[in-house]
Design a protein around this motif. Structure first.
Motif, PDB file in Angstrom:
ATOM      1  N   ASP A 133       9.654  -3.939   8.096  1.00  0.00           N
ATOM      2  CA  ASP A 133       9.108  -3.953   9.478  1.00  0.00           C
ATOM      3  C   ASP A 133       9.290  -2.573   9.696  1.00  0.00           C
ATOM      4  OD1 ASP A 133       9.139  -4.438  12.165  1.00  0.00           O
ATOM      5  OD2 ASP A 133      11.244  -5.147  12.389  1.00  0.00           O
ATOM      6  N   LEU A 134       7.977  -2.038  10.293  1.00  0.00           N
ATOM      7  CA  LEU A 134       7.821  -0.681  10.816  1.00  0.00           C
ATOM      8  C   LEU A 134       8.736  -0.576  11.995  1.00  0.00           C
ATOM      9  CD1 LEU A 134       3.987  -0.131  10.036  1.00  0.00           C
ATOM     10  CD2 LEU A 134       5.921   0.795   8.836  1.00  0.00           C
TER      11      LEU A 134
ATOM     12  N   ARG B 164       1.497   9.355  14.253  1.00  0.00           N
ATOM     13  CA  ARG B 164       2.559   9.468  13.666  1.00  0.00           C
ATOM     14  C   ARG B 164       2.136   8.819  12.248  1.00  0.00           C
ATOM     15  NH1 ARG B 164       7.201   8.945  17.177  1.00  0.00           N
ATOM     16  NH2 ARG B 164       8.263   9.698  15.527  1.00  0.00           N
ATOM     17  N   THR B 165       2.957   9.442  11.375  1.00  0.00           N
ATOM     18  CA  THR B 165       2.666   8.840   9.812  1.00  0.00           C
ATOM     19  C   THR B 165       3.934   8.389   9.429  1.00  0.00           C
ATOM     20  OG1 THR B 165       0.604  10.473   9.805  1.00  0.00           O
ATOM     21  CG2 THR B 165       1.872   9.632   7.737  1.00  0.00           C
ATOM     22  N   VAL B 166       3.902   7.073   8.711  1.00  0.00           N
ATOM     23  CA  VAL B 166       4.966   6.538   7.919  1.00  0.00           C
ATOM     24  C   VAL B 166       4.736   6.666   6.580  1.00  0.00           C
ATOM     25  CG1 VAL B 166       6.412   4.549   7.598  1.00  0.00           C
ATOM     26  CG2 VAL B 166       5.644   4.948   9.998  1.00  0.00           C
ATOM     27  N   LEU B 167       5.632   7.380   5.661  1.00  0.00           N
ATOM     28  CA  LEU B 167       5.513   7.262   4.387  1.00  0.00           C
ATOM     29  C   LEU B 167       6.442   6.253   3.767  1.00  0.00           C
ATOM     30  CD1 LEU B 167       5.991  11.236   4.024  1.00  0.00           C
ATOM     31  CD2 LEU B 167       3.780  10.008   4.428  1.00  0.00           C
ATOM     32  N   ILE B 168       5.701   5.710   2.609  1.00  0.00           N
ATOM     33  CA  ILE B 168       6.428   4.757   1.881  1.00  0.00           C
ATOM     34  C   ILE B 168       6.753   5.652   0.730  1.00  0.00           C
ATOM     35  CG2 ILE B 168       6.520   2.410   0.636  1.00  0.00           C
ATOM     36  CD1 ILE B 168       6.005   2.318   3.838  1.00  0.00           C
TER      37      ILE B 168
ATOM     38  N   VAL C  59       2.862   1.749  -8.822  1.00  0.00           N
ATOM     39  CA  VAL C  59       1.823   1.783  -8.149  1.00  0.00           C
ATOM     40  C   VAL C  59       1.910   0.763  -6.703  1.00  0.00           C
ATOM     41  CG1 VAL C  59      -0.700   1.679  -7.766  1.00  0.00           C
ATOM     42  CG2 VAL C  59       0.348   2.563  -9.973  1.00  0.00           C
ATOM     43  N   LEU C  60       1.577   1.148  -5.570  1.00  0.00           N
ATOM     44  CA  LEU C  60       1.881   0.325  -4.479  1.00  0.00           C
ATOM     45  C   LEU C  60       0.559   0.128  -3.637  1.00  0.00           C
ATOM     46  CD1 LEU C  60       3.633  -1.342  -2.484  1.00  0.00           C
ATOM     47  CD2 LEU C  60       4.129   0.915  -1.177  1.00  0.00           C
ATOM     48  N   HIS C  61       0.101  -0.996  -3.704  1.00  0.00           N
ATOM     49  CA  HIS C  61      -1.252  -1.477  -3.080  1.00  0.00           C
ATOM     50  C   HIS C  61      -1.045  -2.071  -1.805  1.00  0.00           C
ATOM     51  CE1 HIS C  61      -3.409  -0.670  -6.891  1.00  0.00           C
ATOM     52  NE2 HIS C  61      -2.440  -1.406  -7.360  1.00  0.00           N
ATOM     53  N   ARG C  62      -1.246  -1.423  -0.594  1.00  0.00           N
ATOM     54  CA  ARG C  62      -1.276  -2.240   0.680  1.00  0.00           C
ATOM     55  C   ARG C  62      -2.098  -3.462   0.721  1.00  0.00           C
ATOM     56  NH1 ARG C  62      -3.168   1.195   5.381  1.00  0.00           N
ATOM     57  NH2 ARG C  62      -1.673   2.589   4.123  1.00  0.00           N
ATOM     58  N   VAL C  63      -1.561  -4.725   1.272  1.00  0.00           N
ATOM     59  CA  VAL C  63      -2.022  -5.748   1.258  1.00  0.00           C
ATOM     60  C   VAL C  63      -2.412  -6.137   2.641  1.00  0.00           C
ATOM     61  CG1 VAL C  63      -1.706  -8.341   1.192  1.00  0.00           C
ATOM     62  CG2 VAL C  63      -0.992  -6.809  -0.642  1.00  0.00           C
ATOM     63  N   SER C  64      -1.400  -5.941   3.639  1.00  0.00           N
ATOM     64  CA  SER C  64      -1.697  -6.018   5.237  1.00  0.00           C
ATOM     65  C   SER C  64      -0.719  -5.178   6.103  1.00  0.00           C
ATOM     66  CB  SER C  64      -1.455  -7.297   5.627  1.00  0.00           C
ATOM     67  OG  SER C  64      -0.404  -7.985   5.290  1.00  0.00           O
ATOM     68  N   LEU C  65      -1.079  -5.129   7.185  1.00  0.00           N
ATOM     69  CA  LEU C  65      -0.293  -4.624   8.200  1.00  0.00           C
ATOM     70  C   LEU C  65      -0.399  -5.294   9.578  1.00  0.00           C
ATOM     71  CD1 LEU C  65       1.811  -2.319   9.132  1.00  0.00           C
ATOM     72  CD2 LEU C  65      -0.198  -0.730   9.815  1.00  0.00           C
ATOM     73  N   LEU C  66       0.165  -5.994   9.781  1.00  0.00           N
ATOM     74  CA  LEU C  66       0.206  -7.194  11.019  1.00  0.00           C
ATOM     75  C   LEU C  66       1.541  -7.385  11.860  1.00  0.00           C
ATOM     76  CD1 LEU C  66      -1.724  -9.209  12.036  1.00  0.00           C
ATOM     77  CD2 LEU C  66      -0.678 -10.859  10.258  1.00  0.00           C
ATOM     78  N   SER C  67       1.346  -7.001  12.950  1.00  0.00           N
ATOM     79  CA  SER C  67       2.550  -7.069  13.980  1.00  0.00           C
ATOM     80  C   SER C  67       3.479  -6.283  13.605  1.00  0.00           C
ATOM     81  CB  SER C  67       2.770  -8.672  14.072  1.00  0.00           C
ATOM     82  OG  SER C  67       1.886  -9.454  14.631  1.00  0.00           O
ATOM     83  N   GLY C  68       3.466  -5.072  13.106  1.00  0.00           N
ATOM     84  CA  GLY C  68       4.341  -4.208  12.716  1.00  0.00           C
ATOM     85  C   GLY C  68       4.984  -4.375  11.557  1.00  0.00           C
TER      86      GLY C  68
ATOM     87  N   LEU D 297      13.220   4.758   8.395  1.00  0.00           N
ATOM     88  CA  LEU D 297      13.034   3.573   9.293  1.00  0.00           C
ATOM     89  C   LEU D 297      13.478   2.343   8.636  1.00  0.00           C
ATOM     90  CD1 LEU D 297       9.280   3.874  10.486  1.00  0.00           C
ATOM     91  CD2 LEU D 297      11.314   4.360  11.754  1.00  0.00           C
ATOM     92  N   GLY D 298      13.328   2.198   7.450  1.00  0.00           N
ATOM     93  CA  GLY D 298      13.857   0.954   6.875  1.00  0.00           C
ATOM     94  C   GLY D 298      13.415   1.006   5.461  1.00  0.00           C
ATOM     95  N   HIS D 299      13.844  -0.100   4.810  1.00  0.00           N
ATOM     96  CA  HIS D 299      13.425  -0.428   3.375  1.00  0.00           C
ATOM     97  C   HIS D 299      12.606  -1.583   2.924  1.00  0.00           C
ATOM     98  CE1 HIS D 299      17.102   2.034   3.187  1.00  0.00           C
ATOM     99  NE2 HIS D 299      16.889   2.399   2.141  1.00  0.00           N
ATOM    100  N   LEU D 300      11.834  -1.462   2.015  1.00  0.00           N
ATOM    101  CA  LEU D 300      10.951  -2.709   1.717  1.00  0.00           C
ATOM    102  C   LEU D 300      11.697  -3.563   1.008  1.00  0.00           C
ATOM    103  CD1 LEU D 300       7.699  -0.638   1.146  1.00  0.00           C
ATOM    104  CD2 LEU D 300       8.012  -2.234   3.034  1.00  0.00           C
ATOM    105  N   THR D 301      11.673  -5.083   0.963  1.00  0.00           N
ATOM    106  CA  THR D 301      12.306  -5.980   0.293  1.00  0.00           C
ATOM    107  C   THR D 301      11.222  -6.567  -0.810  1.00  0.00           C
ATOM    108  OG1 THR D 301      13.539  -6.542   2.453  1.00  0.00           O
ATOM    109  CG2 THR D 301      13.498  -8.259   0.554  1.00  0.00           C
ATOM    110  N   PRO D 302      11.757  -6.276  -2.146  1.00  0.00           N
ATOM    111  CA  PRO D 302      10.736  -6.803  -2.977  1.00  0.00           C
ATOM    112  C   PRO D 302      11.032  -7.971  -3.278  1.00  0.00           C
ATOM    113  CG  PRO D 302      12.535  -5.741  -3.704  1.00  0.00           C
ATOM    114  CD  PRO D 302      12.730  -5.518  -2.615  1.00  0.00           C
TER     115      PRO D 302
END
Length: 121
Positions: A57-58, A68-72, A4-13, A37-42
């Protein structure tokens, strides 16, 4: 257990989320129009087993005219989160059109619900 992924923030891309699950974290990708677009770093959250902070980084590709919709996406191409960006000169028109469509759908649902309730009496 599924991740499960909970969005915490989206700031400056920069996307930041909290990934919760068991075992090692899966590879998470950010997808826009079928392209990665890229990968998320855990990074493990201190003192919290099974929780990982993920960052990515978006970029600027999402900053284009229109919606535009970015899917994780995670394991098995499961969509864990999405980020929608609306930009450009037509953004207010797009938002009004979307709102009008939602209002029409709600009106249809209300009418169908009322018919259902009255048919039960």
């Amino acid at each position: 257990m599924d991740w499960v992924l909970h969005r915490v923030s989206l700031l400056s891309g920069q996307y930041r989320g909290l990934l919760v699950g068991t075992g090692d974290p899966p590879a998470l990708r950010m997808i826009l129009d079928g392209d990665v677009l890229g990968h998320l770093t855990p990074a493990p959250v201190d003192g919290a087993d099974g929780q990982w902070q993920v960052d990515g980084d978006l970029g600027t590709a999402v900053l284009s005219e229109g919606t535009r919709t970015v899917l994780i996406v995670g394991p098995n191409e499961a969509v864990l989160d999405s980020v929608t960006i609306i930009a450009g000169l037509d953004a207010p028109v797009d938002m009004r059109a979307e709102l009008d469509a939602l209002r029409a759908e709600v009106a249809l649902l209300k009418a169908a619900f009322r018919r259902h309730v009255f048919s039960q009496e």
